[in-house]
Motif scaffolding. Structure first.
Motif, PDB file in Angstrom:
ATOM      1  N   VAL A 197     -16.530 -36.067  33.877  1.00 63.88           N
ATOM      2  CA  VAL A 197     -16.484 -35.742  32.774  1.00 63.88           C
ATOM      3  C   VAL A 197     -18.121 -35.575  32.211  1.00 63.88           C
ATOM      4  CG1 VAL A 197     -16.431 -35.807  30.924  1.00 63.88           C
ATOM      5  CG2 VAL A 197     -14.293 -36.658  32.332  1.00 63.88           C
ATOM      6  N   VAL A 198     -18.939 -36.720  32.353  1.00 62.09           N
ATOM      7  CA  VAL A 198     -20.751 -35.849  32.660  1.00 62.09           C
ATOM      8  C   VAL A 198     -20.911 -35.260  33.506  1.00 62.09           C
ATOM      9  CG1 VAL A 198     -22.583 -37.499  32.408  1.00 62.09           C
ATOM     10  CG2 VAL A 198     -20.730 -38.649  31.711  1.00 62.09           C
ATOM     11  N   LEU A 199     -20.415 -34.570  34.207  1.00 61.20           N
ATOM     12  CA  LEU A 199     -21.239 -33.634  35.405  1.00 61.20           C
ATOM     13  C   LEU A 199     -20.791 -32.143  34.640  1.00 61.20           C
ATOM     14  CD1 LEU A 199     -20.146 -35.176  38.732  1.00 61.20           C
ATOM     15  CD2 LEU A 199     -22.574 -34.334  37.879  1.00 61.20           C
ATOM     16  N   LEU A 200     -19.078 -32.533  34.506  1.00 62.22           N
ATOM     17  CA  LEU A 200     -18.383 -30.594  33.984  1.00 62.22           C
ATOM     18  C   LEU A 200     -18.973 -30.473  32.764  1.00 62.22           C
ATOM     19  CD1 LEU A 200     -14.928 -31.440  34.280  1.00 62.22           C
ATOM     20  CD2 LEU A 200     -16.391 -29.909  36.194  1.00 62.22           C
ATOM     21  N   VAL A 201     -19.422 -31.554  31.981  1.00 62.61           N
ATOM     22  CA  VAL A 201     -20.124 -31.258  30.386  1.00 62.61           C
ATOM     23  C   VAL A 201     -21.293 -30.704  31.116  1.00 62.61           C
ATOM     24  CG1 VAL A 201     -20.985 -32.203  28.554  1.00 62.61           C
ATOM     25  CG2 VAL A 201     -18.952 -32.298  28.949  1.00 62.61           C
ATOM     26  N   TYR A 202     -22.386 -31.191  31.883  1.00 59.79           N
ATOM     27  CA  TYR A 202     -23.654 -30.919  32.495  1.00 59.79           C
ATOM     28  C   TYR A 202     -23.780 -29.625  32.919  1.00 59.79           C
ATOM     29  CZ  TYR A 202     -28.433 -31.153  34.389  1.00 59.79           C
ATOM     30  OH  TYR A 202     -29.481 -30.697  33.944  1.00 59.79           O
ATOM     31  N   PHE A 203     -22.324 -29.231  32.943  1.00 53.08           N
ATOM     32  CA  PHE A 203     -22.504 -27.663  34.086  1.00 53.08           C
ATOM     33  C   PHE A 203     -22.431 -26.646  33.304  1.00 53.08           C
ATOM     34  CE2 PHE A 203     -18.839 -24.882  35.194  1.00 53.08           C
ATOM     35  CZ  PHE A 203     -19.605 -23.874  36.028  1.00 53.08           C
ATOM     36  N   VAL A 204     -21.250 -27.159  32.518  1.00 60.42           N
ATOM     37  CA  VAL A 204     -21.358 -25.829  31.427  1.00 60.42           C
ATOM     38  C   VAL A 204     -22.676 -26.033  30.144  1.00 60.42           C
ATOM     39  CG1 VAL A 204     -19.854 -25.560  28.537  1.00 60.42           C
ATOM     40  CG2 VAL A 204     -18.367 -26.405  31.389  1.00 60.42           C
ATOM     41  N   TYR A 205     -22.778 -27.177  29.783  1.00 60.37           N
ATOM     42  CA  TYR A 205     -24.424 -27.008  29.337  1.00 60.37           C
ATOM     43  C   TYR A 205     -25.514 -26.060  29.821  1.00 60.37           C
ATOM     44  CZ  TYR A 205     -29.132 -28.819  27.979  1.00 60.37           C
ATOM     45  OH  TYR A 205     -30.602 -29.387  27.772  1.00 60.37           O
ATOM     46  N   ASP A 206     -25.726 -26.656  31.841  1.00 62.35           N
ATOM     47  CA  ASP A 206     -26.901 -25.184  32.086  1.00 62.35           C
ATOM     48  C   ASP A 206     -26.624 -24.408  32.483  1.00 62.35           C
ATOM     49  OD1 ASP A 206     -29.105 -26.044  33.719  1.00 62.35           O
ATOM     50  OD2 ASP A 206     -27.845 -25.738  35.283  1.00 62.35           O
ATOM     51  N   ALA A 207     -25.348 -24.186  32.339  1.00 58.34           N
ATOM     52  CA  ALA A 207     -24.989 -22.485  32.242  1.00 58.34           C
ATOM     53  C   ALA A 207     -25.521 -21.810  31.419  1.00 58.34           C
ATOM     54  CB  ALA A 207     -23.419 -22.698  33.369  1.00 58.34           C
ATOM     55  N   LEU A 208     -24.879 -22.296  30.218  1.00 62.26           N
ATOM     56  CA  LEU A 208     -24.853 -21.794  28.825  1.00 62.26           C
ATOM     57  C   LEU A 208     -26.162 -21.573  28.403  1.00 62.26           C
ATOM     58  CD1 LEU A 208     -21.898 -23.538  26.776  1.00 62.26           C
ATOM     59  CD2 LEU A 208     -21.450 -20.387  27.612  1.00 62.26           C
ATOM     60  N   MET A 209     -27.122 -22.050  28.520  1.00 63.67           N
ATOM     61  CA  MET A 209     -28.268 -22.357  28.119  1.00 63.67           C
ATOM     62  C   MET A 209     -29.107 -21.666  29.100  1.00 63.67           C
ATOM     63  SD  MET A 209     -28.626 -24.619  25.705  1.00 63.67           S
ATOM     64  CE  MET A 209     -30.862 -25.317  25.205  1.00 63.67           C
ATOM     65  N   LEU A 210     -29.484 -21.868  30.545  1.00 67.13           N
ATOM     66  CA  LEU A 210     -29.710 -21.275  31.539  1.00 67.13           C
ATOM     67  C   LEU A 210     -29.522 -19.400  31.163  1.00 67.13           C
ATOM     68  CD1 LEU A 210     -29.976 -22.831  34.514  1.00 67.13           C
ATOM     69  CD2 LEU A 210     -31.476 -22.826  32.434  1.00 67.13           C
ATOM     70  N   SER A 211     -27.981 -19.119  30.673  1.00 63.15           N
ATOM     71  CA  SER A 211     -27.527 -17.665  30.389  1.00 63.15           C
ATOM     72  C   SER A 211     -28.288 -17.636  29.083  1.00 63.15           C
ATOM     73  CB  SER A 211     -26.101 -17.895  30.823  1.00 63.15           C
ATOM     74  OG  SER A 211     -25.669 -15.826  30.398  1.00 63.15           O
ATOM     75  N   ALA A 212     -28.514 -18.147  28.858  1.00 59.83           N
ATOM     76  CA  ALA A 212     -29.247 -17.495  27.088  1.00 59.83           C
ATOM     77  C   ALA A 212     -30.778 -17.210  27.117  1.00 59.83           C
ATOM     78  CB  ALA A 212     -28.816 -18.780  25.994  1.00 59.83           C
ATOM     79  N   ARG A 213     -31.320 -18.889  27.434  1.00 64.99           N
ATOM     80  CA  ARG A 213     -32.665 -18.402  27.962  1.00 64.99           C
ATOM     81  C   ARG A 213     -33.460 -18.442  28.625  1.00 64.99           C
ATOM     82  NH1 ARG A 213     -35.005 -20.858  22.495  1.00 64.99           N
ATOM     83  NH2 ARG A 213     -36.961 -20.795  23.556  1.00 64.99           N
ATOM     84  N   GLY A 214     -32.917 -18.981  30.038  1.00 64.32           N
ATOM     85  CA  GLY A 214     -33.140 -18.922  31.330  1.00 64.32           C
ATOM     86  C   GLY A 214     -34.114 -20.711  30.444  1.00 64.32           C
ATOM     87  N   GLN A 215     -33.959 -21.671  29.823  1.00 68.84           N
ATOM     88  CA  GLN A 215     -34.362 -22.671  29.419  1.00 68.84           C
ATOM     89  C   GLN A 215     -33.076 -23.949  29.016  1.00 68.84           C
ATOM     90  OE1 GLN A 215     -37.732 -21.875  27.476  1.00 68.84           O
ATOM     91  NE2 GLN A 215     -39.286 -22.623  28.420  1.00 68.84           N
ATOM     92  N   THR A 216     -32.816 -25.508  29.631  1.00 68.90           N
ATOM     93  CA  THR A 216     -32.858 -25.993  29.466  1.00 68.90           C
ATOM     94  C   THR A 216     -33.652 -26.700  27.905  1.00 68.90           C
ATOM     95  OG1 THR A 216     -33.047 -27.585  30.428  1.00 68.90           O
ATOM     96  CG2 THR A 216     -31.402 -26.256  30.976  1.00 68.90           C
ATOM     97  N   LEU A 217     -33.171 -27.527  27.288  1.00 71.99           N
ATOM     98  CA  LEU A 217     -33.150 -28.647  26.197  1.00 71.99           C
ATOM     99  C   LEU A 217     -34.607 -29.203  27.145  1.00 71.99           C
ATOM    100  CD1 LEU A 217     -31.165 -29.874  23.578  1.00 71.99           C
ATOM    101  CD2 LEU A 217     -32.953 -27.980  23.606  1.00 71.99           C
ATOM    102  N   GLY A 218     -34.392 -29.971  28.135  1.00 69.85           N
ATOM    103  CA  GLY A 218     -35.938 -30.431  28.627  1.00 69.85           C
ATOM    104  C   GLY A 218     -36.834 -29.545  29.661  1.00 69.85           C
ATOM    105  N   LYS A 219     -36.253 -28.107  29.624  1.00 67.56           N
ATOM    106  CA  LYS A 219     -37.145 -26.559  29.941  1.00 67.56           C
ATOM    107  C   LYS A 219     -37.720 -26.700  29.112  1.00 67.56           C
ATOM    108  CE  LYS A 219     -34.505 -25.881  34.311  1.00 67.56           C
ATOM    109  NZ  LYS A 219     -33.834 -26.909  34.577  1.00 67.56           N
ATOM    110  N   MET A 220     -37.830 -26.512  27.984  1.00 69.41           N
ATOM    111  CA  MET A 220     -38.108 -26.275  26.665  1.00 69.41           C
ATOM    112  C   MET A 220     -39.461 -26.940  26.928  1.00 69.41           C
ATOM    113  SD  MET A 220     -36.019 -25.015  23.559  1.00 69.41           S
ATOM    114  CE  MET A 220     -33.935 -23.956  24.762  1.00 69.41           C
ATOM    115  N   LEU A 221     -39.159 -28.308  26.681  1.00 66.17           N
ATOM    116  CA  LEU A 221     -39.981 -29.786  26.899  1.00 66.17           C
ATOM    117  C   LEU A 221     -40.470 -29.385  27.543  1.00 66.17           C
ATOM    118  CD1 LEU A 221     -40.772 -32.007  25.328  1.00 66.17           C
ATOM    119  CD2 LEU A 221     -39.048 -33.408  26.987  1.00 66.17           C
ATOM    120  N   MET A 222     -40.948 -29.680  28.465  1.00 63.82           N
ATOM    121  CA  MET A 222     -41.522 -29.558  29.256  1.00 63.82           C
ATOM    122  C   MET A 222     -42.417 -28.288  30.356  1.00 63.82           C
ATOM    123  SD  MET A 222     -41.287 -32.636  30.467  1.00 63.82           S
ATOM    124  CE  MET A 222     -43.076 -32.915  31.499  1.00 63.82           C
ATOM    125  N   ARG A 223     -41.760 -26.704  29.044  1.00 65.64           N
ATOM    126  CA  ARG A 223     -41.607 -25.788  29.515  1.00 65.64           C
ATOM    127  C   ARG A 223     -42.442 -24.957  30.422  1.00 65.64           C
ATOM    128  NH1 ARG A 223     -47.273 -28.203  26.763  1.00 65.64           N
ATOM    129  NH2 ARG A 223     -48.420 -27.550  28.676  1.00 65.64           N
TER     130      ARG A 223
END
Length: 197
Positions: free
Chosen positions: A103-129
């Protein structure tokens, strides 16, 4: 009678005709990588796909961004699943833990894909610039590239044992890949990770 051959003069052509580039024929193409481009650009006329893009992100920033994202997804999902956790049961081989991890992996998959598709960054990537960019033009990997990248990163881990080995090779691949420091999920989506302003 002399057996000596005459030396070619300045206007004479060498044996076999003129060299191909002198006869107006095209020069041999520069060496190419798996994307059909010269990976280094250079004087041969091929353009480096990273020309005009920010520099590649450091491996340390990429690692910290992934850790931050894992915590952002893993902690809330685990708290939601907490009532269903019975602890590790040696009699059933820990199948409850496998379901929870899935369940954690599936949620991570959806989170990662949606964030990258929207702006090319996840929250972690935004934090680390850092950000994910398409290799060919530096654009945000909208749609299929984002979903393919997220799938290759997350979904193989659903397979017991083999999935973890694939994931390990995948994330370590960027340490020896040149010139773009791509992981296997980057190669699948034709993306690179670059610094973000």
């Amino acid at each position: 009678m002399s057996t000596e051959q005459p030396r070619p003069g300045p206007g004479d052509e060498p044996e076999g005709g003129p060299a191909p580039h002198e006869a107006g024929l095209p020069k041999a193409p520069p060496p190419t990588d798996s994307y059909g481009t010269n990976p280094y650009g250079g004087p041969s006329g091929a353009v480096d796909p990273l020309a005009g893009m920010p520099p590649l992100a450091s491996l340390g920033r990429r690692l910290v961004a992934r850790i931050v994202d894992a915590l952002i997804v893993g902690i809330p999902v685990s708290l939601v699943l907490l009532p269903t956790m019975d602890g590790y049961d040696f009699d059933n081989g820990g199948s409850g833990n496998y379901v929870q991890q899935s369940v954690v992996l599936l949620v991570y998959f959806v989170y990662d894909a949606l964030m990258l598709s929207a702006r090319g960054q996840t929250l972690g990537k935004m934090l680390m610039r850092v950000r994910v960019a398409m290799l060919d033009d530096g654009a945000v990997p909208r749609g299929n590239p984002a979903w393919a990248r997220a799938a290759v990163y997350s979904l193989p881990q659903l397979l017991p044992c083999i999935g973890f080995l694939f994931w390990l090779v995948n994330v370590l691949f960027c340490t020896w890949d040149r010139p773009y420091r791509q992981c296997l999920h980057d190669k699948a989506a034709k993306t690179v990770v670059v610094s973000a302003a």
